[in-house]
Design an enzyme around this catalytic site. Sequence first.
Site, PDB file in Angstrom:
ATOM      1  N   CYS A   1      13.468  10.856   6.772  1.00 29.42           N
ATOM      2  CA  CYS A   1      13.324  10.517   7.985  1.00 29.42           C
ATOM      3  C   CYS A   1      14.682  10.447   8.615  1.00 29.42           C
ATOM      4  CB  CYS A   1      12.834   9.105   8.245  1.00 29.42           C
ATOM      5  SG  CYS A   1      13.123   7.966   7.130  1.00 29.42           S
TER       6      CYS A   1
ATOM      7  N   GLU B   1      10.611   0.792  10.081  1.00 27.47           N
ATOM      8  CA  GLU B   1      11.295   1.965   9.820  1.00 27.47           C
ATOM      9  C   GLU B   1      10.829   3.447  10.126  1.00 27.47           C
ATOM     10  OE1 GLU B   1      13.164   4.864   8.403  1.00 27.47           O
ATOM     11  OE2 GLU B   1      13.198   3.979   6.267  1.00 27.47           O
TER      12      GLU B   1
ATOM     13  N   GLY C   1       3.856   3.090  13.634  1.00 24.20           N
ATOM     14  CA  GLY C   1       4.570   2.092  14.141  1.00 24.20           C
ATOM     15  C   GLY C   1       4.181   1.258  15.255  1.00 24.20           C
TER      16      GLY C   1
ATOM     17  N   GLU D   1      10.281  14.982  15.575  1.00 27.11           N
ATOM     18  CA  GLU D   1      10.445  15.165  14.151  1.00 27.11           C
ATOM     19  C   GLU D   1       9.540  16.113  13.514  1.00 27.11           C
ATOM     20  OE1 GLU D   1       9.496  11.636  11.998  1.00 27.11           O
ATOM     21  OE2 GLU D   1      11.273  11.771  10.965  1.00 27.11           O
TER      22      GLU D   1
ATOM     23  N   LYS E   1       0.882  -1.352  -0.164  1.00 25.33           N
ATOM     24  CA  LYS E   1       0.033  -0.108   0.127  1.00 25.33           C
ATOM     25  C   LYS E   1       0.721   1.348   0.014  1.00 25.33           C
ATOM     26  CE  LYS E   1      -2.011   2.644   3.104  1.00 25.33           C
ATOM     27  NZ  LYS E   1      -2.049   4.095   2.547  1.00 25.33           N
TER      28      LYS E   1
ATOM     29  N   GLY F   1       7.201   4.624   7.977  1.00 23.88           N
ATOM     30  CA  GLY F   1       6.368   5.503   8.254  1.00 23.88           C
ATOM     31  C   GLY F   1       6.626   6.146   9.829  1.00 23.88           C
ATOM     32  N   SER F   2       5.486   6.912  10.224  1.00 26.27           N
ATOM     33  CA  SER F   2       5.552   7.749  11.584  1.00 26.27           C
ATOM     34  C   SER F   2       5.731   6.621  12.800  1.00 26.27           C
ATOM     35  CB  SER F   2       4.254   8.658  12.003  1.00 26.27           C
ATOM     36  OG  SER F   2       3.180   7.747  11.921  1.00 26.27           O
ATOM     37  N   THR F   3       6.395   7.194  13.819  1.00 25.73           N
ATOM     38  CA  THR F   3       6.471   6.325  15.194  1.00 25.73           C
ATOM     39  C   THR F   3       5.178   5.946  15.417  1.00 25.73           C
ATOM     40  OG1 THR F   3       8.685   7.140  15.317  1.00 25.73           O
ATOM     41  CG2 THR F   3       7.702   6.152  17.320  1.00 25.73           C
TER      42      THR F   3
HETATM   43  P1  ADP Z   1       3.507   9.934   7.675  1.00 27.59           P
HETATM   44  O1  ADP Z   1       3.424  10.858   8.951  1.00 27.59           O
HETATM   45  O2  ADP Z   1       4.835   9.874   7.256  1.00 27.59           O
HETATM   46  O3  ADP Z   1       2.466  10.271   6.730  1.00 27.59           O
HETATM   47  P2  ADP Z   1       2.082   7.636   8.607  1.00 27.59           P
HETATM   48  O4  ADP Z   1       2.567   6.721   9.518  1.00 27.59           O
HETATM   49  O5  ADP Z   1       0.907   8.266   8.999  1.00 27.59           O
HETATM   50  O6  ADP Z   1       3.320   8.528   8.117  1.00 27.59           O
HETATM   51  O7  ADP Z   1       1.793   6.875   7.333  1.00 27.59           O
HETATM   52  C1  ADP Z   1       2.668   6.021   6.688  1.00 27.59           C
HETATM   53  C2  ADP Z   1       1.869   5.138   5.914  1.00 27.59           C
HETATM   54  O8  ADP Z   1       1.055   4.269   6.745  1.00 27.59           O
HETATM   55  C3  ADP Z   1       0.942   5.348   4.927  1.00 27.59           C
HETATM   56  O9  ADP Z   1       0.684   4.605   3.704  1.00 27.59           O
HETATM   57  C4  ADP Z   1      -0.405   5.446   5.729  1.00 27.59           C
HETATM   58  O10 ADP Z   1      -1.542   5.372   4.967  1.00 27.59           O
HETATM   59  C5  ADP Z   1      -0.289   4.323   6.663  1.00 27.59           C
HETATM   60  N1  ADP Z   1      -0.939   4.238   7.833  1.00 27.59           N
HETATM   61  C6  ADP Z   1      -1.387   5.229   8.508  1.00 27.59           C
HETATM   62  N2  ADP Z   1      -2.269   4.662   9.817  1.00 27.59           N
HETATM   63  C7  ADP Z   1      -2.118   3.482   9.376  1.00 27.59           C
HETATM   64  C8  ADP Z   1      -2.614   2.323  10.547  1.00 27.59           C
HETATM   65  N3  ADP Z   1      -3.208   2.592  11.513  1.00 27.59           N
HETATM   66  N4  ADP Z   1      -2.156   1.083  10.050  1.00 27.59           N
HETATM   67  C9  ADP Z   1      -1.328   0.906   9.034  1.00 27.59           C
HETATM   68  N5  ADP Z   1      -1.081   1.762   8.203  1.00 27.59           N
HETATM   69  C10 ADP Z   1      -1.383   3.104   8.258  1.00 27.59           C
END
Ligand code: ADP
Length: 486
Positions: A301, A267, A250, A398, A193, A245-247
């Site tokens: 990041c 990561e 994660g 961040e 995705k 993606g974001s902590t």
């Molecule tokens: P950023 O702050 O860099 O946008 P996110 O962690 O919000 O980072 O998003 C990174 C990815 O994770 C995107 O593809 C987003 O759609 C997806 N994402 C956001 N929330 C969830 C979740 N609860 N479970 C799985 N994937 C998610």
Amino acid sequence: MKNENKALSGWDAPYAAAPESSSHAKIKKQYDLFIGGKWVKPSSGKYFDTINPATELKIAEIAEANASDVDLAVKSSRKAYDTVWSKLPAKERGKYLFRIARMIQERSRELAVIETMDGGKSIRESRDIDIPLVSAHFFYYAGWADKLEYAFPNRKVQSLGVAGQIIPWNFPLLMAAWKIAPALACGNTVVLKPAETTSLTALKLAEIIQDSGLPDGVVNIVTGFGATGAAIVKHPDVNKVAFTGSTDVGKLIQKSIAGTDKKLTLELGGKAANIIFDDAPIDQAIEGIINGIFFNQGHVCCAGSRLFVQENVADLVISKLKRRMETLIVGDPMDKNTDIGAINSKQQLKTITDYIEIGKNEGAEMFQSSCSLPGKGFFVRPTLFTNVAQSHRISREEIFGPVLAIQTFRTIEEVVEKANNVPYGLSAGVWTDKGSKIFNLTQKLRAGVVWANTYNKFDPTSPFGGYKESGFGREGGMHGLDAYLK
Ligand code: ADP
């Protein structure tokens, strides 16, 4: 300040615009989901717009996958794994990856243009950094496909099955390559995705995959928001989850798969320290600092978002930095002169401008380049803060934007303590003439990657990943294979 700086730098005439043409980029009006080798309508019938952050104009409509679409994608991935991919000789897997790598090279110009239109990064970056690294990753892991027993001598390696992969918007196609190439080389199949603001190049990759003749269902691309990602993570037939993606997300993912036997790599965020000693080649370091934080609008990041300068050269470094910032061209990402393109989304622009306000309110001193910004689109001036304290939020959290927080130090012990005193540990940079200092610091800095006298250099052969809240597991290099094997 503006005129004084421009006079000092010798930069007083703007460059004539040199825009890259987008006429050869083939973009459909509407994109469906790529499942089982075919384009499939989302079962909800819902689509969302993807926009160009530099113009705020709609580019295309993207399908929103729900849990039942994700289920279809996982089932097709499982079928491809059981019936074709896990049975194929490793050498044949490698051939497909080599073919995809070559096709990416052939279409690199179109991919670079679409990456820039959809994500906002400058065309120079997508053309010279992102897309070449994408094909390099496919080439690199294609080479490993039939040599896994040499990567892990005396061990019998086995693929995991279906990998669910969720990626962010800062390096859209490169993150897809980081995830898909090693997974396929190791014999897994994939449901990926992309991020909701940057789905287009992953969908173009789906077209390349289709043209490459890769067996149906080996790679499935489902688009959507967080809920789509969560459906992948929760699906009971996914064997491995890889997330960048974001902590915060994660942590949610880690909780949601606790107690299952799914394998996980994360990561996450970073707050890298870039450390400049008084014996460093200062002008080279200035370029490294600029590249470290303003490269890709700071949407990295591992961005060098904290700068530690040895006290006796602080004034010199800060004045040179300000001068260099004045020469940075902010604007149309499709212009080949542009250094800093558009911020990826309105929401991210707000996050960055909120942090700039927080920095000012915390008492740090702000400097911004005096460049003009385009009237439309999401843009911010490169920004630095001095008089920053360890406790300030701009030096701990961040920001994911072109905002640099500068602190000074006197001794190695002091800078190591300050650099390590954040919850993150993804990357760091050290600038010094002394090799012994570099080795000393690389031992002491709690960061997955430490660059010495350079910054933000990536290579498929080199592993990448974090400590502490920056995540775990390594991507890239031989280490990147480990995450996709039993
Ligand atoms: P950023 O702050 O860099 O946008 P996110 O962690 O919000 O980072 O998003 C990174 C990815 O994770 C995107 O593809 C987003 O759609 C997806 N994402 C956001 N929330 C969830 C979740 N609860 N479970 C799985 N994937 C998610």
